[in-house]
Structure formats: C-alpha cells, structure tokens
Design a protein around this motif. Sequence first.
Motif, PDB file in Angstrom:
ATOM      1  N   GLN A   1     -22.281  40.455  -1.960  1.00 44.49           N
ATOM      2  CA  GLN A   1     -22.112  39.455  -0.918  1.00 44.49           C
ATOM      3  C   GLN A   1     -22.565  38.063  -1.335  1.00 44.49           C
ATOM      4  O   GLN A   1     -22.444  37.132  -0.555  1.00 44.49           O
ATOM      5  N   SER A   2     -23.109  37.913  -2.553  1.00 42.01           N
ATOM      6  CA  SER A   2     -23.614  36.601  -2.922  1.00 42.01           C
ATOM      7  C   SER A   2     -22.454  35.650  -3.234  1.00 42.01           C
ATOM      8  O   SER A   2     -21.331  36.075  -3.505  1.00 42.01           O
ATOM      9  N   GLU A   3     -22.767  34.340  -3.214  1.00 40.92           N
ATOM     10  CA  GLU A   3     -21.747  33.324  -3.506  1.00 40.92           C
ATOM     11  C   GLU A   3     -21.318  33.395  -4.963  1.00 40.92           C
ATOM     12  O   GLU A   3     -20.150  33.179  -5.287  1.00 40.92           O
ATOM     13  N   GLU A   4     -22.234  33.719  -5.865  1.00 45.69           N
ATOM     14  CA  GLU A   4     -21.878  33.819  -7.279  1.00 45.69           C
ATOM     15  C   GLU A   4     -20.881  34.945  -7.508  1.00 45.69           C
ATOM     16  O   GLU A   4     -19.926  34.820  -8.297  1.00 45.69           O
ATOM     17  N   ALA A   5     -21.090  36.088  -6.804  1.00 45.23           N
ATOM     18  CA  ALA A   5     -20.169  37.210  -6.956  1.00 45.23           C
ATOM     19  C   ALA A   5     -18.777  36.854  -6.438  1.00 45.23           C
ATOM     20  O   ALA A   5     -17.767  37.236  -7.035  1.00 45.23           O
ATOM     21  N   LYS A   6     -18.735  36.119  -5.347  1.00 44.40           N
ATOM     22  CA  LYS A   6     -17.422  35.729  -4.799  1.00 44.40           C
ATOM     23  C   LYS A   6     -16.700  34.780  -5.738  1.00 44.40           C
ATOM     24  O   LYS A   6     -15.487  34.889  -5.946  1.00 44.40           O
ATOM     25  N   ARG A   7     -17.438  33.810  -6.318  1.00 43.40           N
ATOM     26  CA  ARG A   7     -16.779  32.892  -7.252  1.00 43.40           C
ATOM     27  C   ARG A   7     -16.311  33.636  -8.496  1.00 43.40           C
ATOM     28  O   ARG A   7     -15.249  33.356  -9.031  1.00 43.40           O
ATOM     29  N   LEU A   8     -17.106  34.623  -8.967  1.00 43.65           N
ATOM     30  CA  LEU A   8     -16.703  35.400 -10.134  1.00 43.65           C
ATOM     31  C   LEU A   8     -15.456  36.224  -9.838  1.00 43.65           C
ATOM     32  O   LEU A   8     -14.526  36.303 -10.650  1.00 43.65           O
ATOM     33  N   GLU A   9     -15.377  36.796  -8.634  1.00 46.19           N
ATOM     34  CA  GLU A   9     -14.201  37.581  -8.265  1.00 46.19           C
ATOM     35  C   GLU A   9     -12.962  36.697  -8.174  1.00 46.19           C
ATOM     36  O   GLU A   9     -11.877  37.073  -8.622  1.00 46.19           O
ATOM     37  N   ALA A  10     -13.148  35.497  -7.613  1.00 46.52           N
ATOM     38  CA  ALA A  10     -11.997  34.598  -7.494  1.00 46.52           C
ATOM     39  C   ALA A  10     -11.512  34.145  -8.862  1.00 46.52           C
ATOM     40  O   ALA A  10     -10.301  34.091  -9.128  1.00 46.52           O
ATOM     41  N   SER A  11     -12.435  33.837  -9.777  1.00 52.66           N
ATOM     42  CA  SER A  11     -12.029  33.377 -11.098  1.00 52.66           C
ATOM     43  C   SER A  11     -11.335  34.488 -11.895  1.00 52.66           C
ATOM     44  O   SER A  11     -10.327  34.255 -12.562  1.00 52.66           O
ATOM     45  N   VAL A  12     -11.866  35.715 -11.809  1.00 54.02           N
ATOM     46  CA  VAL A  12     -11.232  36.824 -12.522  1.00 54.02           C
ATOM     47  C   VAL A  12      -9.886  37.161 -11.915  1.00 54.02           C
ATOM     48  O   VAL A  12      -8.924  37.481 -12.609  1.00 54.02           O
ATOM     49  N   ALA A  13      -9.774  37.078 -10.577  1.00 55.05           N
ATOM     50  CA  ALA A  13      -8.495  37.347  -9.920  1.00 55.05           C
ATOM     51  C   ALA A  13      -7.451  36.334 -10.351  1.00 55.05           C
ATOM     52  O   ALA A  13      -6.289  36.681 -10.606  1.00 55.05           O
ATOM     53  N   ASP A  14      -7.863  35.054 -10.484  1.00 55.60           N
ATOM     54  CA  ASP A  14      -6.905  34.030 -10.930  1.00 55.60           C
ATOM     55  C   ASP A  14      -6.464  34.298 -12.360  1.00 55.60           C
ATOM     56  O   ASP A  14      -5.286  34.164 -12.690  1.00 55.60           O
ATOM     57  N   ALA A  15      -7.423  34.695 -13.238  1.00 54.99           N
ATOM     58  CA  ALA A  15      -7.061  34.947 -14.630  1.00 54.99           C
ATOM     59  C   ALA A  15      -6.143  36.146 -14.747  1.00 54.99           C
ATOM     60  O   ALA A  15      -5.137  36.130 -15.468  1.00 54.99           O
ATOM     61  N   ASP A  16      -6.424  37.227 -14.017  1.00 52.79           N
ATOM     62  CA  ASP A  16      -5.571  38.406 -14.067  1.00 52.79           C
ATOM     63  C   ASP A  16      -4.215  38.144 -13.450  1.00 52.79           C
ATOM     64  O   ASP A  16      -3.187  38.626 -13.938  1.00 52.79           O
ATOM     65  N   GLY A  17      -4.195  37.354 -12.396  1.00 50.80           N
ATOM     66  CA  GLY A  17      -2.913  37.040 -11.771  1.00 50.80           C
ATOM     67  C   GLY A  17      -2.034  36.220 -12.680  1.00 50.80           C
ATOM     68  O   GLY A  17      -0.833  36.439 -12.788  1.00 50.80           O
ATOM     69  N   GLY A  18      -2.685  35.269 -13.440  1.00 52.33           N
ATOM     70  CA  GLY A  18      -1.881  34.463 -14.355  1.00 52.33           C
ATOM     71  C   GLY A  18      -1.326  35.276 -15.492  1.00 52.33           C
ATOM     72  O   GLY A  18      -0.182  35.120 -15.909  1.00 52.33           O
TER      73      GLY A  18
END
Length: 293
Positions: free
Chosen positions: A10-27
Amino acid sequence: MPARDPFPMQSEEAKRLEASVADADGGGASSSGGSGGAASSWNRMGLGSGASTARSAAAAAASGGADGDGEAGLVPSKGGRKKGGGRKDADASIYDEAELEEAQGGGRPTAGQKYAGADDFLDQSLDDRHGAFAEWYRAHVPLFLRRIFAIFGRLAKSVHARLYGDALPPHEMIRTMCLAMTLFFMIGGYWLLRSLKDPVLTALCGVAAIPKAKMLSVFIVLGVVSIYNRLLDTDIPKHRLFYIFGTFYFGLFSIIAVLLSDPVLGLPNQTPDITRVLGWVSYCGIESFGSVM
C-alpha cells in the motif's frame, strides 16, 4: 485489465514501482504485437536459483566475449578480470574458481605433493598411527576375537557415555581409573598393616611395649611430617615427592617383611623381648605411613 497482486503493498513507493513496471511491460508487449496481460509480471518473479543461474551464465558469456576467449560458460576467465582492472569480481563463486583450477590441472596435488595445510598426524591412517602394535594385533589375533573385542569396546563406550556424557572423555577416564587404583591400593594396604602392627609388636616385644610404642610413634610421626612439609616448600614437584616417599615406604616394609621371616629376629622366635628393634621399627613405620601417605 491486468491481474492484480493478491497481496498488494500500500505504500506510495510500491505504487510508483508497479506503475513504472506496468508501463515498461506494456511498451514491450505492444512493440512485439502482444497484449498487456503481463503488465504486472514483476510481482510473479521467480525466487529459485534458476534466474540467478541464468544471469550468472549470461554475465559469464558476456565476460568471455569481451575478453576474446570465445568461451560461454559459468566460469569467468581470470584473464578477463585482470584486463578489466585486476579487481576480483564480487559475483564470482569460489566453486567456479575451484572448477577452473581443476580443469587447468591445479586442483589436486601430484604424487608426493602435500596440501598447503597438511597435517602429518591427521593424514595417517588409524592402523599406521598405532604403529607396530596394530600390525602385531592384526597379524596374530584372529578376526572373530577382534570383532568380539570391538563389540565390548563399543559397549564400554556407550556405558561410559550414558554415565558421564561429555563431561569426562574416555582418555581422561583411563587416567582417573589409574589414580583411583593407586588410592585403593594405598588405603587397602594401610588398613592391612594397621591390623598387623599390634600383633607383631606383641609377638616381638610383648604387650607391655604397646603404650611406649604409641608414645614414641607420636614423635616419629611429628618428625616425618615436618620433613615432608619442609620438602613441600622446596622446588621439588609434588608428584616427585610422592614417588620418593612411596619408594621409601616400599623399601622399608619390604625389609621388615624379610626380617620377620628370620628365625632369630623375626616371628619364628617366640621369646618376647622389649629390646627387639624390629617390633619398634614396624610399629612406628606403619603409624608414619598412615599419617604421611
């Protein structure tokens, strides 16, 4: 919608990490023509040794290609580390280095060559360590007797371990038994002599000599104990002092035993006489032995 982590952080760092990895995998998925179903594959990363082994293999292959060796294996070359600055790679394994040394012929010593930390005692076999006795034992004692002795030896060790545990090792038990036997024979011999001193004095000097012998033994014991305490203050070790006094009393009682069998000085002469010195020496010697030893 991408699969969610069943145990999200639930931390903000975990959310930013999930968003960055999701963007990289999506690309990556869009460029290869795939869908974005693997957008959250970072939270299903393998935890076994396969991934680390693959990364080690890839790193080793890259190192080998950079050095020009043409080797793509798990063992990084030593030359590559030297050319790269002479610094030992922190990710290299000691087992990889051992395999490399063994492949180059340096892993095992040749015949007659010793290891760096070789021990002359530990490198010997148990049979050679016991020397000539072990050779004689194997050559002259039949096999079934050796097996019986081995069974009794194991039984004795198990009984010793149950009684004493690790507090008293077997080799210390042998020394303890020797000292216990010494004490047993000393006390047993003294009580045998103690029961004989009055009858011997009565047979040699008469009953009237017993009170005088008791008074004389007080001064004799006082003198012997004073000499013993004086020797304790010197540089003579205590165990050597024990040997000296033990040898003295052994010789004294041996001479008394021989003289008691003499037809004139000993017990065969049934005529009591207060002037017979052997009775006085026997009585005072036994008294001093009980006080000193």
